[in-house]
Design a protein around this motif. Structure first.
Motif, PDB file in Angstrom:
ATOM      1  N   ARG A 168       1.374   1.478  -3.625  1.00 12.35           N
ATOM      2  CA  ARG A 168       0.172   1.951  -2.938  1.00 12.35           C
ATOM      3  C   ARG A 168       0.346   3.420  -2.583  1.00 12.35           C
ATOM      4  O   ARG A 168       1.373   3.812  -2.036  1.00 12.35           O
ATOM      5  N   LEU A 169      -0.668   4.213  -2.912  1.00 10.78           N
ATOM      6  CA  LEU A 169      -0.644   5.647  -2.631  1.00 10.78           C
ATOM      7  C   LEU A 169      -1.891   6.020  -1.838  1.00 10.78           C
ATOM      8  O   LEU A 169      -3.010   5.699  -2.246  1.00 10.78           O
ATOM      9  N   VAL A 170      -1.669   6.691  -0.718  1.00 10.67           N
ATOM     10  CA  VAL A 170      -2.777   7.252   0.059  1.00 10.67           C
ATOM     11  C   VAL A 170      -2.778   8.756  -0.148  1.00 10.67           C
ATOM     12  O   VAL A 170      -1.737   9.410  -0.045  1.00 10.67           O
ATOM     13  N   TYR A 185      -1.907   8.580 -10.818  1.00 13.45           N
ATOM     14  CA  TYR A 185      -1.159   7.439 -10.288  1.00 13.45           C
ATOM     15  C   TYR A 185      -1.889   6.123 -10.512  1.00 13.45           C
ATOM     16  O   TYR A 185      -1.254   5.066 -10.619  1.00 13.45           O
ATOM     17  N   GLN A 186      -3.207   6.154 -10.618  1.00 13.79           N
ATOM     18  CA  GLN A 186      -3.936   4.934 -10.988  1.00 13.79           C
ATOM     19  C   GLN A 186      -3.525   4.488 -12.387  1.00 13.79           C
ATOM     20  O   GLN A 186      -3.341   3.296 -12.648  1.00 13.79           O
ATOM     21  N   ALA A 187      -3.348   5.464 -13.297  1.00 14.13           N
ATOM     22  CA  ALA A 187      -2.925   5.139 -14.655  1.00 14.13           C
ATOM     23  C   ALA A 187      -1.522   4.545 -14.677  1.00 14.13           C
ATOM     24  O   ALA A 187      -1.201   3.729 -15.548  1.00 14.13           O
ATOM     25  N   SER A 190      -0.583   2.393  -9.637  1.00 12.66           N
ATOM     26  CA  SER A 190      -0.633   2.431  -8.172  1.00 12.66           C
ATOM     27  C   SER A 190      -2.045   2.136  -7.683  1.00 12.66           C
ATOM     28  O   SER A 190      -3.032   2.488  -8.337  1.00 12.66           O
ATOM     29  N   LYS A 191      -2.136   1.494  -6.518  1.00 15.58           N
ATOM     30  CA  LYS A 191      -3.426   1.325  -5.845  1.00 15.58           C
ATOM     31  C   LYS A 191      -3.647   2.584  -5.014  1.00 15.58           C
ATOM     32  O   LYS A 191      -2.893   2.880  -4.101  1.00 15.58           O
ATOM     33  N   VAL A 192      -4.698   3.330  -5.343  1.00 13.81           N
ATOM     34  CA  VAL A 192      -4.909   4.644  -4.747  1.00 13.81           C
ATOM     35  C   VAL A 192      -6.105   4.635  -3.798  1.00 13.81           C
ATOM     36  O   VAL A 192      -7.173   4.134  -4.134  1.00 13.81           O
ATOM     37  N   LYS A 220     -12.449   2.507 -11.637  1.00 16.68           N
ATOM     38  CA  LYS A 220     -11.023   2.403 -11.915  1.00 16.68           C
ATOM     39  C   LYS A 220     -10.233   1.824 -10.745  1.00 16.68           C
ATOM     40  O   LYS A 220      -9.008   1.780 -10.779  1.00 16.68           O
ATOM     41  N   GLY A 221     -10.942   1.434  -9.695  1.00 17.22           N
ATOM     42  CA  GLY A 221     -10.282   0.826  -8.548  1.00 17.22           C
ATOM     43  C   GLY A 221      -9.747   1.824  -7.541  1.00 17.22           C
ATOM     44  O   GLY A 221      -8.987   1.455  -6.636  1.00 17.22           O
TER      45      GLY A 221
END
Length: 443
Positions: A168-170, A185-187, A190-192, A220-221
């Protein structure tokens, strides 16, 4: 303290500085090139900016169909490190091996308008120079809240060198750097989550472009929270909690992407009589002169934090030293920009909002990216192409391309705008097929 006298002193091994040093050597002049860090030969772009970030973006896209995202991430980081290490070495030797060029690793600060103190591993040296060129680049802004010093909080430089991919990345900040890292990071799996303190998403873009970008992010979430003000960051054993006015979020990593500032603090510019604006950029004239014998180039000159503008700053300075002095910041024409999202967002000239604010009589043309056959071939049908045309002259005033390969296509419009080529010419151009460029006929 030892004192030396040199003809040319360049502070900073960035794009403008290194190119100017080589140019001076080619003209038979001697030059001392000072760089604070031996990990920054070549400047921000090569080491902690454009090249490593784009390499990771490319590797992330290539690995999207691979199940083991952490393996993709580790391989991408290894490839990125190998690439920038090679480029840094090449850049160093392209300059340091030239006759008449001396590269010195040291921190520089002005003593007066002609003298600079250098502090390096071998002590202090005072250098007196006839001409001084400042090309010290920029650094990420820091977040000043409780917990911002956590080991899980990174700036863009740190996030380009993580050893392990966060689940998980904020990202704190809703600008263009934020978007590039979000897609990257989504690619990698990671859940961004993007925390944008502003109430308007991408305020510099037209609303139709911003809305399409937001739609793509969401598809892309990637979650975007507007009006999200970060209050503090709390450390835990394996994660952090980001406390905001709209609720708490847990993550293994936090990126602070709230802009960059010019690296001028340690230069003591006041001692040289060099002025700065309220953003910390060096004030120059259109020839990039900050004083009769002092020039500023690149990020510190405040004209845009792009390596290609730094290169053009070199051309402006070189024009004065070795040419006819005609090139200035006022005549370099329209400047294209690209944000390496997926798809890329590129722009040049006026936006629709700016044109209407100026009261111009315009026609706005739009084309969804999915209408272009090559976009379907690539499997990249997201996005929107947009053009602003002056109804009186028929000329293109501005172009926004949010589509695959837009970072290549946008350069065509620099020629179009700078040379006042009418939109009708682009409409009737013969392009190869299938290409993204042929979509410009339909646009």
């Amino acid at each position: 303290m030892d004192e030396r006298v040199v003809k040319n002193l360049i502070i900073g091994f960035g794009k403008a500085g290194k190119t100017l040093a080589a140019d001076m050597a080619g003209h038979g002049e001697t030059v001392m090139l000072v760089e604070e860090s031996n990990t920054m030969y070549g400047g921000t772009c090569i080491n902690v900016g454009c090249i490593p970030s784009k390499k990771l973006i490319v590797e992330g896209e290539k690995g999207q169909l691979t199940a083991d995202k952490k393996e993709v991430f580790a391989r991408a980081m290894a490839l990125k490190e190998a690439l920038i290490g090679k480029l840094r070495d090449v850049n160093y030797h392209k300059v340091a091996d030239l006759e008449g060029v001396e590269v010195v690793d040291a921190t520089a600060s002005f003593v007066d308008s002609h003298r600079v103190r250098l502090i390096g591993k071998d002590g202090e040296t005072l250098v007196k120079a006839d001409r001084i060129f400042i090309n010290t680049g920029s650094s990420p802004n820091q977040l000043k809240i409780a917990g911002a010093d956590s080991k899980r909080v990174y700036d863009s430089t740190g996030l380009l060198s993580l050893e392990e991919r966060p689940d998980r990345l904020v990202i704190i900040g809703g600008g263009y750097i934020s978007l590039e890292f979000a897609f990257m990071y989504q690619a990698f799996g990671s859940k961004v989550t993007i925390l944008d303190a502003g109430d308007v998403f991408l305020p510099r873009e037209d609303r139709d472009i911003a809305e399409e970008m937001l739609r793509v992010l969401t598809s892309k979430g990637i979650e975007v929270r507007q009006g999200a003000r970060t209050e503090r960051i709390e450390d835990h054993e394996t994660a952090v909690t980001v406390v905001t006015n709209g609720g708490d979020i847990e993550a293994e990593a936090v990126l602070v992407a709230i802009g960059r500032h010019s690296n001028t603090a340690r230069l003591q510019l006041d001692k040289a009589g060099v002025g700065m604006d309220n953003r910390g950029n060096i004030v120059t004239d259109e020839h990039l002169k900050a004083a009769p014998h002092i020039w500023a180039m690149g990020d510190v000159a405040g004209h845009g934090q792009f390596t290609y503008l730094s290169l053009d700053d070199y051309r402006i300075v070189s024009s004065q030293l070795f040419g006819d002095g005609s090139r200035t910041t006022l005549n370099r024409g329209a400047i294209p920009t690209s944000v390496f999202t997926d798809p890329t967002l590129s722009h040049i000239g006026l936006t629709e909002t700016e044109a209407r604010r100026q009261g111009l009589d315009i026609t706005v043309r739009r084309l969804p990216a999915m209408a272009i056959p090559k976009a379907k071939v690539l499997g990249k049908t997201d996005g929107l192409l947009k053009e602003i045309v002056d109804n009186h002259t028929g000329e293109v005033l501005g172009t926004t391309l949010f589509c695959a390969e837009s970072h290549e296509l946008i350069n065509l419009f620099k020629v179009v705008i700078d040379h006042h080529i009418p939109a009708s010419y682009v409409r009737n151009m013969i392009f190869t097929h299938p290409t993204m460029a042929e979509g410009l006929n339909d646009l």
